[in-house]
Design an enzyme around this catalytic site. Sequence first.
Site, mmCIF file in Angstrom:
data_model
loop_
_atom_site.group_PDB
_atom_site.id
_atom_site.type_symbol
_atom_site.label_atom_id
_atom_site.label_comp_id
_atom_site.label_asym_id
_atom_site.label_seq_id
_atom_site.Cartn_x
_atom_site.Cartn_y
_atom_site.Cartn_z
ATOM 1 N N GLY B 41 0.821 -1.216 0.000
ATOM 2 C CA GLY B 41 0.000 0.000 0.000
ATOM 3 C C GLY B 41 0.850 1.260 0.000
ATOM 4 N N PHE B 44 -0.685 7.102 2.735
ATOM 5 C CA PHE B 44 0.133 7.850 3.698
ATOM 6 C C PHE B 44 0.967 6.923 4.578
ATOM 7 C CE2 PHE B 44 -3.098 11.120 2.774
ATOM 8 C CZ PHE B 44 -2.244 12.144 2.418
ATOM 9 N N GLY B 45 0.363 5.845 5.108
ATOM 10 C CA GLY B 45 1.082 4.950 6.009
ATOM 11 C C GLY B 45 2.254 4.275 5.317
ATOM 12 N N VAL B 109 -1.865 -7.835 -4.040
ATOM 13 C CA VAL B 109 -1.543 -8.912 -3.104
ATOM 14 C C VAL B 109 -2.789 -9.764 -2.865
ATOM 15 C CG1 VAL B 109 -0.857 -9.448 -0.736
ATOM 16 C CG2 VAL B 109 0.301 -7.616 -1.994
ATOM 17 N N GLU B 201 -17.245 18.524 3.433
ATOM 18 C CA GLU B 201 -16.483 19.158 2.361
ATOM 19 C C GLU B 201 -17.216 19.061 1.021
ATOM 20 O OE1 GLU B 201 -12.155 18.673 4.563
ATOM 21 O OE2 GLU B 201 -12.788 17.154 3.137
ATOM 22 N N ASP B 338 -5.339 3.331 8.346
ATOM 23 C CA ASP B 338 -6.760 3.096 8.596
ATOM 24 C C ASP B 338 -7.079 1.645 8.938
ATOM 25 O OD1 ASP B 338 -6.811 5.698 7.783
ATOM 26 O OD2 ASP B 338 -8.362 5.445 6.246
ATOM 27 N N ALA B 354 -5.108 10.921 7.953
ATOM 28 C CA ALA B 354 -3.751 10.904 7.412
ATOM 29 C C ALA B 354 -2.662 11.037 8.482
ATOM 30 C CB ALA B 354 -3.612 11.983 6.345
#
Lengths: 466, 466
Positions: B41, B44-45, B109, B201, B338, B354
């Site tokens: 992935g 952000f992480g 994966v 938003e 997440d 994030a």
Amino acid sequence: MQTVSRSDQAARAQDTAREDTSPTVEVPPVTSGKHQVVIIGGGFGGLYAAQQLGRADVEVTLIDKRNFHLFQPLLYQVATGGLSPGDIASPLRGILSAQKNTRVLMGEVTNVDPGQQMVSLADGRIVPYDSLIVATGMSHFYFGRDDWAEVAPGLKTVEDALEMRRRIFAAFEKAENTADPELRQTLLTFVIVGGGPTGVELAGALAELAFHTLPNDFRHIDTTDSRILLIEGMDRVLPPFPPELSTRANTDLEKMGVEVLTQSLVTDISGHQITLKQGDEVTTLQAGTVLWAAGVRDPGMGGILAESTGAERDRSGRVIVNNDLSLPTHPNIFVVGDLAHFAHQGDRPLPGVAPVAMQEGKYVAKLIQKQLKNDTLPPFEYKDTGSLAVIGRHAAVVNLPWAKLTGFFAWFVWLFVHIFYLIEFDNKLVVMTQWVANYFTRKQGSRLITEKVFEKGEARAPATPG
Amino acid sequence: MQTVSRSDQAARAQDTAREDTSPTVEVPPVTSGKHQVVIIGGGFGGLYAAQQLGRADVEVTLIDKRNFHLFQPLLYQVATGGLSPGDIASPLRGILSAQKNTRVLMGEVTNVDPGQQMVSLADGRIVPYDSLIVATGMSHFYFGRDDWAEVAPGLKTVEDALEMRRRIFAAFEKAENTADPELRQTLLTFVIVGGGPTGVELAGALAELAFHTLPNDFRHIDTTDSRILLIEGMDRVLPPFPPELSTRANTDLEKMGVEVLTQSLVTDISGHQITLKQGDEVTTLQAGTVLWAAGVRDPGMGGILAESTGAERDRSGRVIVNNDLSLPTHPNIFVVGDLAHFAHQGDRPLPGVAPVAMQEGKYVAKLIQKQLKNDTLPPFEYKDTGSLAVIGRHAAVVNLPWAKLTGFFAWFVWLFVHIFYLIEFDNKLVVMTQWVANYFTRKQGSRLITEKVFEKGEARAPATPG
């Protein structure tokens, strides 16, 4: 001009609607009584005509299948990841919102009825006109081999550009994933068919990608092993340009790493195999990606117009027009831009480039205004302001009536002209910003692979050792 | 840490490959002998973990289905035509190209084998690891009504955003085309389900569009007749924020023209009809466009991990992790972002935002480096740097540990933070430029309707009189 009054037409249209089984509904004018100008197509020809009519005492209806004007000269940069579609597209409604006498209809024209003076849309709506401007442009042509469309996408729409982008960047990914050296070289081979401005620009941008942008991005392949071949049937690239500029473009392309094959015809494309005929010699080569930048053909509107008006067409399907861009049979129907075959100047029809379409669109708009005052204009005359093609970083050719430019200066002129003609202010700003960033970082930030990531089965190549 | 040497794994992997019928091929390390960190992935992480490991004495393999990192906090601006996908996406290879110990694999994966210490990809490749970081994030959730996905698209991917954009702008076009006043009002009604940051938003951006950007663009409809409804099940919007900021957001939204319905649950969506339950009261409303911004669910990787490792999961499918983000059963497998359920701090798991993912990614990267030196780190602790949500022009809420900001200043902080965290330099420049242009022109230039222009049959509404 002989026109029927609008209300008569409306009545007849509704009669027709009643006889028909489909739910035909007339789109009445916003202000009744005004001379109705209907423009089909929001490209350069149609948009410039609409804008020229902004202060005229007419009502303008611009019909387009899409909700945006596309700045096609930069579409190759979307295909190669330098710009985003939004950077070179402007919503037609936005461009024309301040022009109070103009409305935009999103819809596809399926018929023109010159007797009733109205056009029909695919959804059953009908739009009456007093003057009609057809500016729907041309599509690419596979020389009778429409089956090649699948293996060799062309570059006319945003979707075309995104499909090219997907294929180009997926080819590098697949090459990175495979352990088979032969397949890897095939995947790193790119063939561009057609050595006109689009083909030259694509080849140059691909060379920049393979040899400068991507080399550090992969660990298992060397993207500088890529082969980029530009195939042209004539004896030189950029055939409409003077020979010395073609020669220079050829040299510049080769310096950038592009293999230029002139007097070469593609006779077959089958899977990854491309068959070329060079004189009497037939050769084959293996390429993972084939991009089509050759041939033009009427995508349909020319045929519709010919059928309903009896207008004559040339071999490519362009509509042959009078010297005021009207149809010989119908003085209130005009064709402008790529779809028009205008041969009243020199021995060839005018080329299918943006400046011709812009000048034609403006001319017809002015002519209609004159006609409303029972006046007329001298025949249309194209003022050649020059033509340009970019090859790569610091390399372009510019053919002006009074000078021929090459190299860095030509490249700078090219940049300036393209920024200048971008329709909207924010696009000018954003494209300029993106270009400055691309210039200094040499990264092409918009190389997203979206929608289908790989074609079904494409990613199933075996993995590669170091 | 107990790890098997890489060459042993490779041998075993190849044995497995031989037994299997599918063409399993190992992707060997670039430099053998290095500790192999595999990250699944590139959000952000995963990306922050990879970057933190840039100078470490390990080899990093980042696997992602897509070739780009997506700056999801701005995805709603793509959905509403303010930005282009390319503006908020950065090619993963480009971001990591200078990081010589890191490679990017594009692939999906399908399995994790903690015994053999390797992951399998859909195309048959297998990648051995010594340490594994899973950072695949979460997807939206329709509370068991997956059939709503068709009528109410969510907002997680670029394709999601383009589909939302298509529906929003096609709704206005269809309203312009119809003569039926009831259908027109339905088409001008937009329902956003979920009052978290994304929903708020989206609602604010839609209000800006309908009430400020579009009014002059249409001739047959008045876009200020639009209704924009924000539906939230809890008693206030932005539930994770302090109540006073929720109240302020609510007031700001209503000032902008959004109807906020709290304590309201969507119980059915069928065609254009939405059924709401507010307490005991059941009401229905007609809306042409429903946008989904509620619910989170593991899109699959959590399940794969749970099955192969026996890891426990929470109700949404998040994987429950140790206080160092490793799995209780496998100390060399980490989950960040997440997908991780980290409940060692406070009485609730950390939110799926994030900053949590970034800090978790960095922590695990540092921990792995420590472990290689037979050292360790204190448990992970999230440092709350604040949370923010933008409502519209000059309106945002910012919740800092030491202050609560609203209005213009909060909006300015929001702008600054988002530009600051955009990954690539050229994206920062382009987004800033586009925002300045959008701010002054109030045009949203990227409102292209692409791919399917209308859904089949959608454009077949009858035309409207003046």
